[in-house]
Design a protein around this motif. Structure first.
Motif, PDB file in Angstrom:
ATOM      1  N   TYR A   1       0.803  -1.221   0.000  1.00  0.00           N
ATOM      2  CA  TYR A   1       0.000   0.000   0.000  1.00  0.00           C
ATOM      3  C   TYR A   1       0.845   1.285   0.000  1.00  0.00           C
ATOM      4  CZ  TYR A   1      -4.104  -2.891   0.639  1.00  0.00           C
ATOM      5  OH  TYR A   1      -5.107  -3.822   0.467  1.00  0.00           O
ATOM      6  N   LYS A   2       2.164   1.128   0.026  1.00  0.00           N
ATOM      7  CA  LYS A   2       3.075   2.283  -0.014  1.00  0.00           C
ATOM      8  C   LYS A   2       2.818   3.247   1.142  1.00  0.00           C
ATOM      9  CE  LYS A   2       4.631   1.039  -4.176  1.00  0.00           C
ATOM     10  NZ  LYS A   2       4.728  -0.400  -4.098  1.00  0.00           N
ATOM     11  N   THR A   3       2.684   2.698   2.346  1.00  0.00           N
ATOM     12  CA  THR A   3       2.463   3.500   3.548  1.00  0.00           C
ATOM     13  C   THR A   3       3.797   3.684   4.274  1.00  0.00           C
ATOM     14  OG1 THR A   3       1.895   1.517   4.817  1.00  0.00           O
ATOM     15  CG2 THR A   3       0.061   2.761   3.819  1.00  0.00           C
ATOM     16  N   PRO A   4       3.890   4.673   5.170  1.00  0.00           N
ATOM     17  CA  PRO A   4       5.154   4.926   5.879  1.00  0.00           C
ATOM     18  C   PRO A   4       5.645   3.692   6.647  1.00  0.00           C
ATOM     19  CG  PRO A   4       3.626   6.738   6.225  1.00  0.00           C
ATOM     20  CD  PRO A   4       2.855   5.651   5.520  1.00  0.00           C
ATOM     21  N   TRP A   5       6.962   3.463   6.534  1.00  0.00           N
ATOM     22  CA  TRP A   5       7.590   2.349   7.231  1.00  0.00           C
ATOM     23  C   TRP A   5       8.934   2.813   7.761  1.00  0.00           C
ATOM     24  CZ3 TRP A   5       5.846  -2.003   9.054  1.00  0.00           C
ATOM     25  CH2 TRP A   5       6.764  -2.944   9.526  1.00  0.00           C
ATOM     26  N   PRO A   6       9.297   2.434   8.946  1.00  0.00           N
ATOM     27  CA  PRO A   6       8.555   1.595   9.886  1.00  0.00           C
ATOM     28  C   PRO A   6       7.435   2.378  10.576  1.00  0.00           C
ATOM     29  CG  PRO A   6      10.609   2.317  10.885  1.00  0.00           C
ATOM     30  CD  PRO A   6      10.603   2.835   9.461  1.00  0.00           C
ATOM     31  N   LEU A   7       6.515   1.642  11.178  1.00  0.00           N
ATOM     32  CA  LEU A   7       5.453   2.290  11.943  1.00  0.00           C
ATOM     33  C   LEU A   7       6.078   2.954  13.168  1.00  0.00           C
ATOM     34  CD1 LEU A   7       2.692  -0.497  11.954  1.00  0.00           C
ATOM     35  CD2 LEU A   7       2.852   1.493  10.460  1.00  0.00           C
ATOM     36  N   THR A   8       5.568   4.123  13.519  1.00  0.00           N
ATOM     37  CA  THR A   8       6.057   4.831  14.702  1.00  0.00           C
ATOM     38  C   THR A   8       4.876   5.300  15.538  1.00  0.00           C
ATOM     39  OG1 THR A   8       6.032   7.032  13.702  1.00  0.00           O
ATOM     40  CG2 THR A   8       8.044   5.700  13.393  1.00  0.00           C
ATOM     41  N   SER A   9       5.139   5.593  16.780  1.00  0.00           N
ATOM     42  CA  SER A   9       4.066   6.055  17.668  1.00  0.00           C
ATOM     43  C   SER A   9       3.475   7.373  17.185  1.00  0.00           C
ATOM     44  CB  SER A   9       4.571   6.188  19.111  1.00  0.00           C
ATOM     45  OG  SER A   9       5.656   7.083  19.168  1.00  0.00           O
ATOM     46  N   ALA A  10       4.224   8.159  16.451  1.00  0.00           N
ATOM     47  CA  ALA A  10       3.716   9.435  15.929  1.00  0.00           C
ATOM     48  C   ALA A  10       2.551   9.225  14.956  1.00  0.00           C
ATOM     49  CB  ALA A  10       4.837  10.202  15.241  1.00  0.00           C
ATOM     50  N   GLN A  11       2.451   8.042  14.375  1.00  0.00           N
ATOM     51  CA  GLN A  11       1.351   7.736  13.451  1.00  0.00           C
ATOM     52  C   GLN A  11       0.054   7.409  14.191  1.00  0.00           C
ATOM     53  OE1 GLN A  11       4.357   5.020  11.305  1.00  0.00           O
ATOM     54  NE2 GLN A  11       2.598   5.118   9.923  1.00  0.00           N
ATOM     55  N   PHE A  12       0.127   7.253  15.499  1.00  0.00           N
ATOM     56  CA  PHE A  12      -1.021   6.785  16.268  1.00  0.00           C
ATOM     57  C   PHE A  12      -1.405   7.742  17.389  1.00  0.00           C
ATOM     58  CE2 PHE A  12       1.078   3.151  14.392  1.00  0.00           C
ATOM     59  CZ  PHE A  12       0.012   2.513  13.776  1.00  0.00           C
ATOM     60  N   VAL A  13      -1.420   9.021  17.090  1.00  0.00           N
ATOM     61  CA  VAL A  13      -1.836  10.016  18.072  1.00  0.00           C
ATOM     62  C   VAL A  13      -3.347   9.902  18.223  1.00  0.00           C
ATOM     63  CG1 VAL A  13      -1.939  12.473  18.604  1.00  0.00           C
ATOM     64  CG2 VAL A  13       0.095  11.513  17.502  1.00  0.00           C
ATOM     65  N   TRP A  14      -3.788   9.788  19.455  1.00  0.00           N
ATOM     66  CA  TRP A  14      -5.224   9.671  19.717  1.00  0.00           C
ATOM     67  C   TRP A  14      -5.554  10.439  20.977  1.00  0.00           C
ATOM     68  CZ3 TRP A  14      -8.030   7.515  23.847  1.00  0.00           C
ATOM     69  CH2 TRP A  14      -9.404   7.425  23.633  1.00  0.00           C
ATOM     70  N   GLN A  15      -6.651  11.175  20.926  1.00  0.00           N
ATOM     71  CA  GLN A  15      -7.142  11.871  22.107  1.00  0.00           C
ATOM     72  C   GLN A  15      -8.586  11.479  22.330  1.00  0.00           C
ATOM     73  OE1 GLN A  15      -6.336  16.032  21.012  1.00  0.00           O
ATOM     74  NE2 GLN A  15      -5.148  16.126  22.901  1.00  0.00           N
ATOM     75  N   HIS A  16      -8.947  11.342  23.580  1.00  0.00           N
ATOM     76  CA  HIS A  16     -10.347  11.121  23.932  1.00  0.00           C
ATOM     77  C   HIS A  16     -11.129  12.310  23.388  1.00  0.00           C
ATOM     78  CE1 HIS A  16     -13.999  11.024  26.318  1.00  0.00           C
ATOM     79  NE2 HIS A  16     -13.699   9.776  26.651  1.00  0.00           N
ATOM     80  N   PRO A  17     -12.274  12.081  22.743  1.00  0.00           N
ATOM     81  CA  PRO A  17     -13.033  13.184  22.159  1.00  0.00           C
ATOM     82  C   PRO A  17     -13.400  14.284  23.160  1.00  0.00           C
ATOM     83  CG  PRO A  17     -13.879  11.096  21.418  1.00  0.00           C
ATOM     84  CD  PRO A  17     -12.860  10.785  22.476  1.00  0.00           C
ATOM     85  N   GLY A  18     -13.394  13.994  24.443  1.00  0.00           N
ATOM     86  CA  GLY A  18     -13.722  14.998  25.436  1.00  0.00           C
ATOM     87  C   GLY A  18     -12.559  15.904  25.793  1.00  0.00           C
ATOM     88  N   GLU A  19     -11.335  15.528  25.362  1.00  0.00           N
ATOM     89  CA  GLU A  19     -10.160  16.319  25.680  1.00  0.00           C
ATOM     90  C   GLU A  19     -10.001  17.439  24.661  1.00  0.00           C
ATOM     91  OE1 GLU A  19      -6.840  13.681  25.707  1.00  0.00           O
ATOM     92  OE2 GLU A  19      -7.624  12.507  27.374  1.00  0.00           O
ATOM     93  N   LEU A  20      -9.542  18.568  25.124  1.00  0.00           N
ATOM     94  CA  LEU A  20      -9.275  19.680  24.224  1.00  0.00           C
ATOM     95  C   LEU A  20      -7.913  19.516  23.595  1.00  0.00           C
ATOM     96  CD1 LEU A  20     -10.569  22.688  26.342  1.00  0.00           C
ATOM     97  CD2 LEU A  20     -11.692  21.582  24.406  1.00  0.00           C
ATOM     98  N   SER A  21      -7.808  19.878  22.360  1.00  0.00           N
ATOM     99  CA  SER A  21      -6.540  19.778  21.644  1.00  0.00           C
ATOM    100  C   SER A  21      -5.869  21.143  21.630  1.00  0.00           C
ATOM    101  CB  SER A  21      -6.795  19.302  20.213  1.00  0.00           C
ATOM    102  OG  SER A  21      -5.628  19.403  19.454  1.00  0.00           O
ATOM    103  N   ASP A  22      -4.547  21.164  21.697  1.00  0.00           N
ATOM    104  CA  ASP A  22      -3.806  22.406  21.592  1.00  0.00           C
ATOM    105  C   ASP A  22      -3.782  22.915  20.143  1.00  0.00           C
ATOM    106  OD1 ASP A  22      -3.208  22.314  24.263  1.00  0.00           O
ATOM    107  OD2 ASP A  22      -1.289  21.290  23.946  1.00  0.00           O
ATOM    108  N   ALA A  23      -4.168  22.079  19.211  1.00  0.00           N
ATOM    109  CA  ALA A  23      -4.089  22.427  17.808  1.00  0.00           C
ATOM    110  C   ALA A  23      -5.299  23.181  17.299  1.00  0.00           C
ATOM    111  CB  ALA A  23      -3.908  21.145  16.986  1.00  0.00           C
ATOM    112  N   VAL A  24      -6.120  23.728  18.188  1.00  0.00           N
ATOM    113  CA  VAL A  24      -7.345  24.420  17.778  1.00  0.00           C
ATOM    114  C   VAL A  24      -7.065  25.726  17.130  1.00  0.00           C
ATOM    115  CG1 VAL A  24      -9.499  25.403  18.582  1.00  0.00           C
ATOM    116  CG2 VAL A  24      -8.677  23.282  19.534  1.00  0.00           C
TER     117      VAL A  24
END
Length: 184
Positions: A161-184
């Protein structure tokens, strides 16, 4: 973009020769069937031809050890939809690892991942709390490394699928929908 025939071919080319195991498009319920007198190879049967179902069932196979892979459904008893609170907690406890691996497989394939609490007609639990546990386990696997079979399939999916390799934790950023993001 995500054709089930491609996933079957990738799985077969990665594991058929080495593990005598094939990915099989099924109808209703998924099941793992070890080789027997009628079928000379092990079968990971996934539901309805769905790509997500195939990834999920593959994840269970990747978790199962050698002895478990000789038993129908890996020797586990499955409690179907309609579980009470206690049964659902047990279900979620055993689903954390395969769903973490499924998340990694999904990323390697460039496919959207959604956790599954798989209990539409039973006791409702907090899906986000479960997703957080799955996410934490995924980060742990990324840090400690995947088993050899998982690594081989992740690499094969990423190559196809030509996806980034190797997998890194940066690819899996997740926040609970109730948390506010600093990226607003």
């Amino acid at each position: 973009m995500h054709q089930i025939a491609d996933l079957i071919a990738i799985f077969d080319s990665t594991f058929y020769q080495s593990h005598n195991t094939r990915l099989i498009k099924g109808a209703d319920e998924p099941i793992y069937l070890p080789a027997d007198e009628q079928t000379t190879y092990h079968q990971i049967v996934f539901a309805h031809g769905f790509y997500a179902s195939a990834l999920h069932e593959i994840a269970h196979w990747l978790v199962a050890g050698e002895k478990r892979r000789l038993l129908e459904d890996y020797g586990y008893w499955y409690c179907p939809d309609g579980r009470d609170k206690h049964q659902q907690a047990e279900f979620e406890a055993v689903e954390v690892k395969p769903q973490a691996i499924e998340w990694a497989l999904s990323a390697a394939a460039g496919f959207d991942f959604n956790v599954s609490v798989d209990n539409l007609n039973g006791e409702q639990t907090c899906r986000f709390a479960f997703q957080q546990r799955v996410h934490q386990h995924l980060l742990s696997l990324l840090a400690s490394g995947f088993n050899q079979r998982t690594y081989a399939l992740l690499k094969a999916l990423s190559d196809f699928y030509k996806t980034p390799w190797p997998l890194t934790s940066a690819q899996f950023v997740w926040q609970h929908p109730g948390e506010l993001s600093d990226a607003v």
